[in-house]
Each structure stands twice: as C-alpha cells, then as structure tokens.
Design a protein around this motif. Structure first.
Motif, PDB file in Angstrom:
ATOM      1  N   TYR A  75      -9.043  -2.842 -14.484  1.00 58.25           N
ATOM      2  CA  TYR A  75      -9.307  -4.274 -14.566  1.00 58.25           C
ATOM      3  C   TYR A  75      -9.572  -4.616 -16.023  1.00 58.25           C
ATOM      4  O   TYR A  75     -10.255  -3.876 -16.723  1.00 58.25           O
ATOM      5  CB  TYR A  75     -10.552  -4.637 -13.742  1.00 58.25           C
ATOM      6  CG  TYR A  75     -10.358  -4.593 -12.252  1.00 58.25           C
ATOM      7  CD1 TYR A  75      -9.998  -5.736 -11.548  1.00 58.25           C
ATOM      8  CD2 TYR A  75     -10.551  -3.411 -11.546  1.00 58.25           C
ATOM      9  CE1 TYR A  75      -9.835  -5.711 -10.170  1.00 58.25           C
ATOM     10  CE2 TYR A  75     -10.392  -3.359 -10.173  1.00 58.25           C
ATOM     11  CZ  TYR A  75     -10.043  -4.515  -9.482  1.00 58.25           C
ATOM     12  OH  TYR A  75      -9.877  -4.477  -8.118  1.00 58.25           O
ATOM     13  N   ARG A  76      -9.073  -5.743 -16.477  1.00 59.45           N
ATOM     14  CA  ARG A  76      -9.315  -6.211 -17.845  1.00 59.45           C
ATOM     15  C   ARG A  76     -10.268  -7.400 -17.801  1.00 59.45           C
ATOM     16  O   ARG A  76     -10.107  -8.294 -16.976  1.00 59.45           O
ATOM     17  CB  ARG A  76      -8.001  -6.608 -18.504  1.00 59.45           C
ATOM     18  CG  ARG A  76      -7.058  -5.439 -18.654  1.00 59.45           C
ATOM     19  CD  ARG A  76      -5.805  -5.791 -19.443  1.00 59.45           C
ATOM     20  NE  ARG A  76      -4.866  -4.696 -19.414  1.00 59.45           N
ATOM     21  CZ  ARG A  76      -4.967  -3.558 -20.102  1.00 59.45           C
ATOM     22  NH1 ARG A  76      -5.989  -3.383 -20.896  1.00 59.45           N
ATOM     23  NH2 ARG A  76      -4.060  -2.614 -19.999  1.00 59.45           N
ATOM     24  N   GLU A 100     -15.200 -12.340 -13.968  1.00 60.32           N
ATOM     25  CA  GLU A 100     -13.938 -12.333 -13.239  1.00 60.32           C
ATOM     26  C   GLU A 100     -12.882 -11.668 -14.116  1.00 60.32           C
ATOM     27  O   GLU A 100     -12.812 -11.934 -15.323  1.00 60.32           O
ATOM     28  CB  GLU A 100     -13.522 -13.752 -12.872  1.00 60.32           C
ATOM     29  CG  GLU A 100     -14.441 -14.361 -11.838  1.00 60.32           C
ATOM     30  CD  GLU A 100     -13.993 -15.733 -11.364  1.00 60.32           C
ATOM     31  OE1 GLU A 100     -12.844 -16.136 -11.661  1.00 60.32           O
ATOM     32  OE2 GLU A 100     -14.807 -16.394 -10.701  1.00 60.32           O
ATOM     33  N   PRO A 101     -12.071 -10.790 -13.539  1.00 61.56           N
ATOM     34  CA  PRO A 101     -11.015 -10.139 -14.320  1.00 61.56           C
ATOM     35  C   PRO A 101     -10.034 -11.162 -14.889  1.00 61.56           C
ATOM     36  O   PRO A 101      -9.879 -12.260 -14.346  1.00 61.56           O
ATOM     37  CB  PRO A 101     -10.323  -9.234 -13.305  1.00 61.56           C
ATOM     38  CG  PRO A 101     -11.249  -9.122 -12.154  1.00 61.56           C
ATOM     39  CD  PRO A 101     -12.087 -10.362 -12.150  1.00 61.56           C
ATOM     40  N   PRO A 134      -8.451  -1.963  -5.501  1.00 62.06           N
ATOM     41  CA  PRO A 134      -7.648  -2.977  -6.187  1.00 62.06           C
ATOM     42  C   PRO A 134      -7.899  -4.403  -5.682  1.00 62.06           C
ATOM     43  O   PRO A 134      -7.168  -5.320  -6.048  1.00 62.06           O
ATOM     44  CB  PRO A 134      -6.215  -2.546  -5.865  1.00 62.06           C
ATOM     45  CG  PRO A 134      -6.329  -1.968  -4.487  1.00 62.06           C
ATOM     46  CD  PRO A 134      -7.680  -1.272  -4.467  1.00 62.06           C
ATOM     47  N   PRO A 144      -5.612  -6.223 -11.132  1.00 63.45           N
ATOM     48  CA  PRO A 144      -5.728  -4.889 -11.716  1.00 63.45           C
ATOM     49  C   PRO A 144      -4.361  -4.229 -11.839  1.00 63.45           C
ATOM     50  O   PRO A 144      -3.429  -4.553 -11.099  1.00 63.45           O
ATOM     51  CB  PRO A 144      -6.609  -4.136 -10.725  1.00 63.45           C
ATOM     52  CG  PRO A 144      -6.340  -4.805  -9.420  1.00 63.45           C
ATOM     53  CD  PRO A 144      -6.106  -6.262  -9.759  1.00 63.45           C
ATOM     54  N   THR A 187     -12.253  -9.301  -6.905  1.00 61.80           N
ATOM     55  CA  THR A 187     -11.905 -10.540  -7.607  1.00 61.80           C
ATOM     56  C   THR A 187     -13.031 -11.046  -8.493  1.00 61.80           C
ATOM     57  O   THR A 187     -12.812 -11.890  -9.358  1.00 61.80           O
ATOM     58  CB  THR A 187     -11.519 -11.647  -6.605  1.00 61.80           C
ATOM     59  OG1 THR A 187     -12.612 -11.858  -5.714  1.00 61.80           O
ATOM     60  CG2 THR A 187     -10.264 -11.262  -5.828  1.00 61.80           C
TER      61      THR A 187
END
Length: 176
Positions: free
Chosen positions: A92-93, A117-118, A8, A122, A11
């Motif tokens: 993660y989106r 980058e997400p 998690p 998450p 980045t």
C-alpha cells in the motif's frame, strides 16, 4: 511511504496498538523505500536482517556477510521457506505528509497518529525471492535464527530483528 500486508482489501488504516508493540501509543505504521526490504516476508515470519554501515569493520563485514557478500543479508528459518515462497504480499502507498519518523537513534519506520487512506489500490509485490535477488540481498535459510542474530547484534553492522518471538526456541548450551 509503504505498508505491506497479506490483506488486499484494506481501504482505511486506523491507528492501533499492535499486540507486539513496545509502546502504548496507537499508530499506523509504514516504511520508506530504503526499509521496504525488511517487509518482503510473510507478516509473521521471523527474520534477522543485517547491512553494512560506514562504520562497519572489514572483519564484521567478512564474518557476517562473507566474501563477495554484498551489503545486506536477510535470514529466515527453514520452516518458513514454503510460506515465504507462496505468500501473496501487497504494498500500500501512503502520502508522506501524514507520517513522522519513528525509532532511535536511527528511525526504522514512520508512523501516523491519524487514520490514513492509501493513495490507490494495493499492488501485488510478487516473487519475494526474485525481489531479494534483484536488490542484491543475500537470503539465508537457517535451522535456527538465534546464533546468527547474536552475531549480528554484537557486530558493527546495522541490524533489525522482526517477529523474533515467532522464531524457533533458542538452542540450549550443551552440558559440559
């Protein structure tokens, strides 16, 4: 676009060539909502997945999915059940505009050749067994995946095998 991980703390996702990659190009991998259930597993868990297609025969649906079997089945081995039930998996989106479809003839993932980058932190995916149930996906627990995999791969259903190199050894045919 989604990426699933047990970590998690990521980045920034940088393209890389995975140790299991079949192609030499470096990518950031993700999937869309329809392929997300393929990754509701511990990362290294071998799994055989099958789903109906408009071209799937009734005989193959019955043989692979069984009576009243829904539209999709996932199979794992018994030795992975404890980890499946206890893993903390995160989603993660990603922004869709960084990705292009990957896979022939039907894309099974999306990839980016640039770092991504997400969109935010998450999210914990939660109870993987409950996710399968809520999505109407059968979850089969088998001693060995290979017999099921061979049946699925020879059928008219859609299918995917992920991390099969981590599955138990193929059974040897009995001497006649």
């Amino acid at each position: 676009m989604l990426h699933f991980s047990e970590d998690p703390t990521i980045t920034r996702f940088v393209p890389h060539v995975a140790p299991t990659a079949r192609q030499p190009e470096a990518y950031v991998w993700a999937v869309d909502y329809l392929r997300a259930p393929d990754y509701w597993f511990p990362r290294n868990c071998p799994r055989a997945l099958a789903w109906t297609l408009p071209t799937s025969t009734p005989a193959d649906r019955e043989r692979i999915l069984g009576p009243g079997g829904g539209e999709r089945v996932h199979a794992i081995e018994y030795r992975w059940v404890a980890e499946f039930l206890s893993v903390e998996l995160f989603a993660y989106r990603f922004p869709a505009d960084h990705f292009v479809p990957f896979g022939e003839p039907t894309p099974s993932a999306v990839v980016s050749v640039e770092p991504v980058e997400p969109l935010g932190p998450p999210e914990l995916v939660g109870d993987l067994l409950a996710l399968h149930q809520a999505a109407g996906i059968q979850l089969r627990i088998l001693d060995n995946l290979w017999g099921f995999w061979e049946d699925v791969a020879a059928s008219t259903l859609g299918f995917s095998g992920i991390r099969l190199s981590n599955a138990a050894d193929r059974p040897t045919p009995l001497d006649s």
